[in-house]
Scaffold this motif. Structure first.
Motif, PDB file in Angstrom:
ATOM      1  N   TYR A  45      12.500 -24.380  58.908  1.00  0.00           N
ATOM      2  CA  TYR A  45      12.146 -24.901  60.230  1.00  0.00           C
ATOM      3  C   TYR A  45      12.890 -24.150  61.325  1.00  0.00           C
ATOM      4  CZ  TYR A  45      10.356 -28.850  57.529  1.00  0.00           C
ATOM      5  OH  TYR A  45       9.674 -29.629  56.630  1.00  0.00           O
ATOM      6  N   THR A  46      12.281 -24.133  62.499  1.00  0.00           N
ATOM      7  CA  THR A  46      12.894 -23.572  63.703  1.00  0.00           C
ATOM      8  C   THR A  46      12.887 -24.637  64.779  1.00  0.00           C
ATOM      9  OG1 THR A  46      12.084 -21.359  63.156  1.00  0.00           O
ATOM     10  CG2 THR A  46      12.738 -21.741  65.440  1.00  0.00           C
ATOM     11  N   ASN A  47      13.982 -24.773  65.500  1.00  0.00           N
ATOM     12  CA  ASN A  47      14.022 -25.809  66.522  1.00  0.00           C
ATOM     13  C   ASN A  47      13.198 -25.425  67.750  1.00  0.00           C
ATOM     14  OD1 ASN A  47      15.669 -24.219  68.263  1.00  0.00           O
ATOM     15  ND2 ASN A  47      17.545 -25.038  67.368  1.00  0.00           N
ATOM     16  N   TYR A  48      13.057 -26.347  68.689  1.00  0.00           N
ATOM     17  CA  TYR A  48      12.154 -26.162  69.829  1.00  0.00           C
ATOM     18  C   TYR A  48      12.645 -25.074  70.773  1.00  0.00           C
ATOM     19  CZ  TYR A  48       8.495 -27.712  73.043  1.00  0.00           C
ATOM     20  OH  TYR A  48       7.372 -27.777  73.838  1.00  0.00           O
ATOM     21  N   ARG A  49      13.929 -24.714  70.662  1.00  0.00           N
ATOM     22  CA  ARG A  49      14.474 -23.620  71.468  1.00  0.00           C
ATOM     23  C   ARG A  49      14.349 -22.274  70.776  1.00  0.00           C
ATOM     24  NH1 ARG A  49      19.929 -25.025  71.168  1.00  0.00           N
ATOM     25  NH2 ARG A  49      19.291 -26.668  69.724  1.00  0.00           N
ATOM     26  N   GLY A  50      13.776 -22.271  69.574  1.00  0.00           N
ATOM     27  CA  GLY A  50      13.569 -21.018  68.850  1.00  0.00           C
ATOM     28  C   GLY A  50      14.708 -20.641  67.933  1.00  0.00           C
ATOM     29  N   GLY A  51      15.676 -21.537  67.746  1.00  0.00           N
ATOM     30  CA  GLY A  51      16.827 -21.236  66.910  1.00  0.00           C
ATOM     31  C   GLY A  51      16.757 -21.909  65.554  1.00  0.00           C
ATOM     32  N   PRO A  52      17.706 -21.596  64.681  1.00  0.00           N
ATOM     33  CA  PRO A  52      17.692 -22.159  63.321  1.00  0.00           C
ATOM     34  C   PRO A  52      18.341 -23.534  63.244  1.00  0.00           C
ATOM     35  CG  PRO A  52      19.480 -20.576  63.541  1.00  0.00           C
ATOM     36  CD  PRO A  52      18.738 -20.554  64.853  1.00  0.00           C
ATOM     37  N   TYR A  53      17.953 -24.287  62.218  1.00  0.00           N
ATOM     38  CA  TYR A  53      18.647 -25.502  61.843  1.00  0.00           C
ATOM     39  C   TYR A  53      19.728 -25.155  60.815  1.00  0.00           C
ATOM     40  CZ  TYR A  53      15.249 -28.567  64.096  1.00  0.00           C
ATOM     41  OH  TYR A  53      14.482 -29.224  65.020  1.00  0.00           O
ATOM     42  N   HIS A  54      20.833 -25.851  60.899  1.00  0.00           N
ATOM     43  CA  HIS A  54      21.838 -25.761  59.842  1.00  0.00           C
ATOM     44  C   HIS A  54      22.317 -27.172  59.532  1.00  0.00           C
ATOM     45  CE1 HIS A  54      25.461 -25.262  62.828  1.00  0.00           C
ATOM     46  NE2 HIS A  54      24.470 -25.893  63.400  1.00  0.00           N
ATOM     47  N   THR A  55      23.162 -27.303  58.533  1.00  0.00           N
ATOM     48  CA  THR A  55      23.488 -28.633  58.030  1.00  0.00           C
ATOM     49  C   THR A  55      24.983 -28.917  58.112  1.00  0.00           C
ATOM     50  OG1 THR A  55      23.585 -27.744  55.782  1.00  0.00           O
ATOM     51  CG2 THR A  55      21.527 -28.774  56.472  1.00  0.00           C
ATOM     52  N   GLY A  56      25.292 -30.198  58.164  1.00  0.00           N
ATOM     53  CA  GLY A  56      26.665 -30.657  58.155  1.00  0.00           C
ATOM     54  C   GLY A  56      26.829 -31.792  57.173  1.00  0.00           C
ATOM     55  N   MET A  57      28.084 -32.057  56.833  1.00  0.00           N
ATOM     56  CA  MET A  57      28.398 -33.163  55.930  1.00  0.00           C
ATOM     57  C   MET A  57      29.534 -33.965  56.559  1.00  0.00           C
ATOM     58  SD  MET A  57      28.060 -31.111  52.295  1.00  0.00           S
ATOM     59  CE  MET A  57      28.119 -32.562  51.256  1.00  0.00           C
ATOM     60  N   TYR A  58      29.163 -34.776  57.537  1.00  0.00           N
ATOM     61  CA  TYR A  58      30.094 -35.717  58.159  1.00  0.00           C
ATOM     62  C   TYR A  58      29.289 -36.911  58.643  1.00  0.00           C
ATOM     63  CZ  TYR A  58      28.520 -33.754  62.654  1.00  0.00           C
ATOM     64  OH  TYR A  58      27.756 -33.330  63.722  1.00  0.00           O
ATOM     65  N   THR A  59      29.965 -38.056  58.870  1.00  0.00           N
ATOM     66  CA  THR A  59      29.221 -39.283  59.149  1.00  0.00           C
ATOM     67  C   THR A  59      29.564 -39.934  60.481  1.00  0.00           C
ATOM     68  OG1 THR A  59      30.871 -40.729  58.112  1.00  0.00           O
ATOM     69  CG2 THR A  59      29.191 -39.790  56.666  1.00  0.00           C
ATOM     70  N   VAL A  60      30.597 -39.446  61.198  1.00  0.00           N
ATOM     71  CA  VAL A  60      31.191 -40.211  62.288  1.00  0.00           C
ATOM     72  C   VAL A  60      31.494 -41.607  61.701  1.00  0.00           C
ATOM     73  CG1 VAL A  60      31.100 -40.656  64.771  1.00  0.00           C
ATOM     74  CG2 VAL A  60      29.657 -38.870  63.807  1.00  0.00           C
ATOM     75  N   SER A  61      30.908 -42.685  62.223  1.00  0.00           N
ATOM     76  CA  SER A  61      31.063 -43.980  61.534  1.00  0.00           C
ATOM     77  C   SER A  61      29.727 -44.475  60.992  1.00  0.00           C
ATOM     78  CB  SER A  61      31.648 -45.023  62.491  1.00  0.00           C
ATOM     79  OG  SER A  61      30.802 -45.220  63.615  1.00  0.00           O
ATOM     80  N   ALA A  62      28.752 -43.569  60.871  1.00  0.00           N
ATOM     81  CA  ALA A  62      27.398 -43.959  60.468  1.00  0.00           C
ATOM     82  C   ALA A  62      27.315 -44.404  59.016  1.00  0.00           C
ATOM     83  CB  ALA A  62      26.432 -42.794  60.691  1.00  0.00           C
ATOM     84  N   HIS A  63      28.354 -44.114  58.205  1.00  0.00           N
ATOM     85  CA  HIS A  63      28.292 -44.540  56.807  1.00  0.00           C
ATOM     86  C   HIS A  63      28.278 -46.065  56.678  1.00  0.00           C
ATOM     87  CE1 HIS A  63      32.525 -44.166  57.962  1.00  0.00           C
ATOM     88  NE2 HIS A  63      32.817 -45.054  57.044  1.00  0.00           N
TER      89      HIS A  63
END
Length: 545
Positions: free
Chosen positions: A383-401
């Motif tokens: 996928y490419t974002n709406y600005r034409g750049g790439p998506y990348h991933t993270g592994m953190y939750t803030v407090s969303a867990h």
């Protein structure tokens, strides 16, 4: 902010503060990070020291005044948002240490003064980070350890050995920009002054996707059909059949998430352009494009995968107890999940105790985590974002867990419905990491670092007594050097007694200044919701290394 550059250390600090204030008046304020402040301010500091117009003590006072100003900024969040960002983290980060353009370790007097300011004040802002590498100095590490031992949850540590090369290889970041990386918000990685990273573009609940895969696409909590009906645990004849269905379920929801992402980014372009931010991000003026329209040199979007630890433990339990050893039938496990283990308490005990868990350096279990993290990361490359750049991933939750756990039914790892998922992002489920902190590092090191280019988070908790002796502090330095050698991207620590946290929950009036590391940020413990307080209290505490 004027046409002339700052002339003194004090002016340079003031300029940083005014820039920060103005940027936080804009919608994309979290894109701004003071970054490697010790490197930026050092020439002004050094010149003023040599001219005799500034002393180290005066410089420390100026920094501590800046620290106090940072704590006057508080975000206003609605009730639902506050669940996912408990403690109201401000979203800016100061990094010290790291490497220069020739890979030499770099730190200076200001690095140590930043640590001293945190040592003296112990406040939750700014979010202070230390960049470590294989040549990090004993002096810097011991100064940082002293601050860690005081229990403010800071500084957190980032590993140049795990971050710089994947930035270059996986995201196409230029080498000079990768070596000068900074941190935005909690643990989100960014290049410096030329990037709109959109770090919290979305959070993806992998455990909910597994729940739907096991139950004909139906939510265990509401019984509603919300996912693909690919079968159920009863119909998958082999573990590979289950994995194939799980892949399809993930793909289905990723497509829906990406469609929503485009709508959100378009809305920002149409209704929330950020002119001032665009003037301080490289390439926007040259391109004549607002930063929300792709004007920056780098246009990334970060998606968090939540929560790998629970996912690994669940898949390991299914694989071993259902398909390999056949100790639990497919029918019985599905019924147990549907009933939230009521009447299936013996089975729940087996799921919790008969199968090795992520975080204990068990190769086949840890590799399950890497398998699914890498699968998710590879899907993002489509996928490419709406600005034409790439998506990348993270592994953190803030407090969303915590709120994400409230949306997940009972899971095959033995977790009851509605209970929190694992904290952090790379952290094991609390109470299941039984082989000590070094085993945790070794488990986390098996995750491919390309999966955490938007940031990864490892939480640990130690008792204050560990740091009372010189031997303890030297052991901790060796532990941090093992963290560097194993190429784990991030680590942070709470140093606190469980008894103090329990008392703070009952008598908050006596613990108003008690700070705690929630996820990639520090907050006042007594301001957190009860469920999050309970989760922090239950995190594994280490007495030794």
């Amino acid at each position: 902010l004027s046409k002339r550059p700052p002339e003194t250390f004090h002016e340079a600090v003031q300029s940083l503060w005014f820039l920060f204030v103005i940027l936080h008046m804009e919608s994309n304020a979290s894109s701004f990070s003071p970054g490697r402040m010790d490197q930026y301010l050092y020439p002004y500091y050094q010149r003023d020291i040599e001219k005799g117009i500034l002393t180290k003590q005066e410089a420390l006072e100026i920094l501590e005044c800046l620290w106090l100003k940072f704590n006057q900024v508080v975000y206003l969040r609605n009730q639902n948002s506050a669940k996912y960002f408990a403690g109201f983290p401000i979203g800016f980060n100061i990094a010290i240490g790291g490497v220069d353009e020739k890979e030499n370790d770099t730190y200076n007097d200001l690095s140590l003064l930043c640590l001293k300011a945190q040592e003296h004040l112990g406040l939750p802002q700014p979010n202070l980070s230390v960049r470590l590498n294989k040549n990090s100095s004993h002096e810097l590490m011991q100064a940082a350890i002293k601050v860690v031992s005081l229990g403010s949850g800071m500084p957190q540590f980032f590993n140049d050995e795990a971050i710089i090369q994947p930035m270059i290889e996986d995201l196409g970041i230029e080498e000079k920009d990768a070596r000068n990386y900074a941190i935005v918000g909690c643990v989100e990685l960014t290049t410096h002054g030329n990037n709109l990273g959109w770090s919290d573009a979305a959070m993806f609940n992998l455990n909910k996707a597994l729940e739907l895969t096991l139950n004909h696409g139906k939510c265990l909590l509401t019984k509603q059909q919300i996912g693909l009906d690919l079968g159920s645990l009863e119909t998958y004849q082999t573990y590979q059949d289950l994995e194939n269905a799980f892949q399809k379920q993930i793909d289905y929801f990723i497509d829906k998430m990406m469609a929503a992402e485009k709508i959100v980014e378009k809305a920002h372009q149409d209704y929330l352009p950020t002119a001032f931010l665009s003037t301080v991000i490289d390439d926007c003026l040259e391109k004549g494009l607002d930063v929300t329209k792709g004007g920056a040199k780098y246009n990334l979007s970060g998606i968090q995968m939540i929560q790998v630890a629970n996912l690994v433990d669940s898949l390991a339990a299914i694989k071993q107890l259902v398909y390999d050893d056949k100790m639990i039938s497919q029918h019985d496990l599905l019924n147990a999940l549907q009933e939230d283990f009521k009447g299936y308490e013996i089975m729940q005990t087996m799921l919790l105790n008969k199968v090795p868990k992520y975080g204990n350096d068990v190769k086949w279990v840890d590799e399950l985590g890497n398998q699914w993290a890498c699968y998710f990361r590879e899907k993002m490359k489509c996928y490419t974002n709406y600005r034409g750049g790439p998506y990348h991933t993270g592994m953190y939750t803030v407090s969303a867990h915590v709120p994400m756990g409230e949306n997940v039914g009972a899971s095959p790892d033995g977790r009851n419905a509605l209970k929190p998922l694992a904290d952090g992002g790379m952290s094991p489920v609390y109470g299941r990491d039984l082989q000590g902190p070094t085993a945790v590092l070794k488990s986390v090191s098996k995750l491919n670092n390309s999966c955490t280019m938007n940031g990864g988070l490892l939480n640990m908790k130690f008792l204050p007594e560990f740091f009372k002796t010189e031997t303890g502090c030297l052991k901790f330095e060796n532990f941090l050097r093992a963290f560097v050698d194993l190429k784990v991207p991030h680590i942070q620590f709470n140093v606190v007694r469980k008894e103090d946290l329990l008392d703070a929950k009952v008598h908050p009036e006596n613990h108003q200044s008690l700070t705690i590391r929630v996820a990639g940020y520090t907050a006042y413990f007594v301001e957190l919701a009860g469920k999050l307080q309970d989760e922090i209290i239950e995190r594994t505490t280490y007495e030794n290394i």
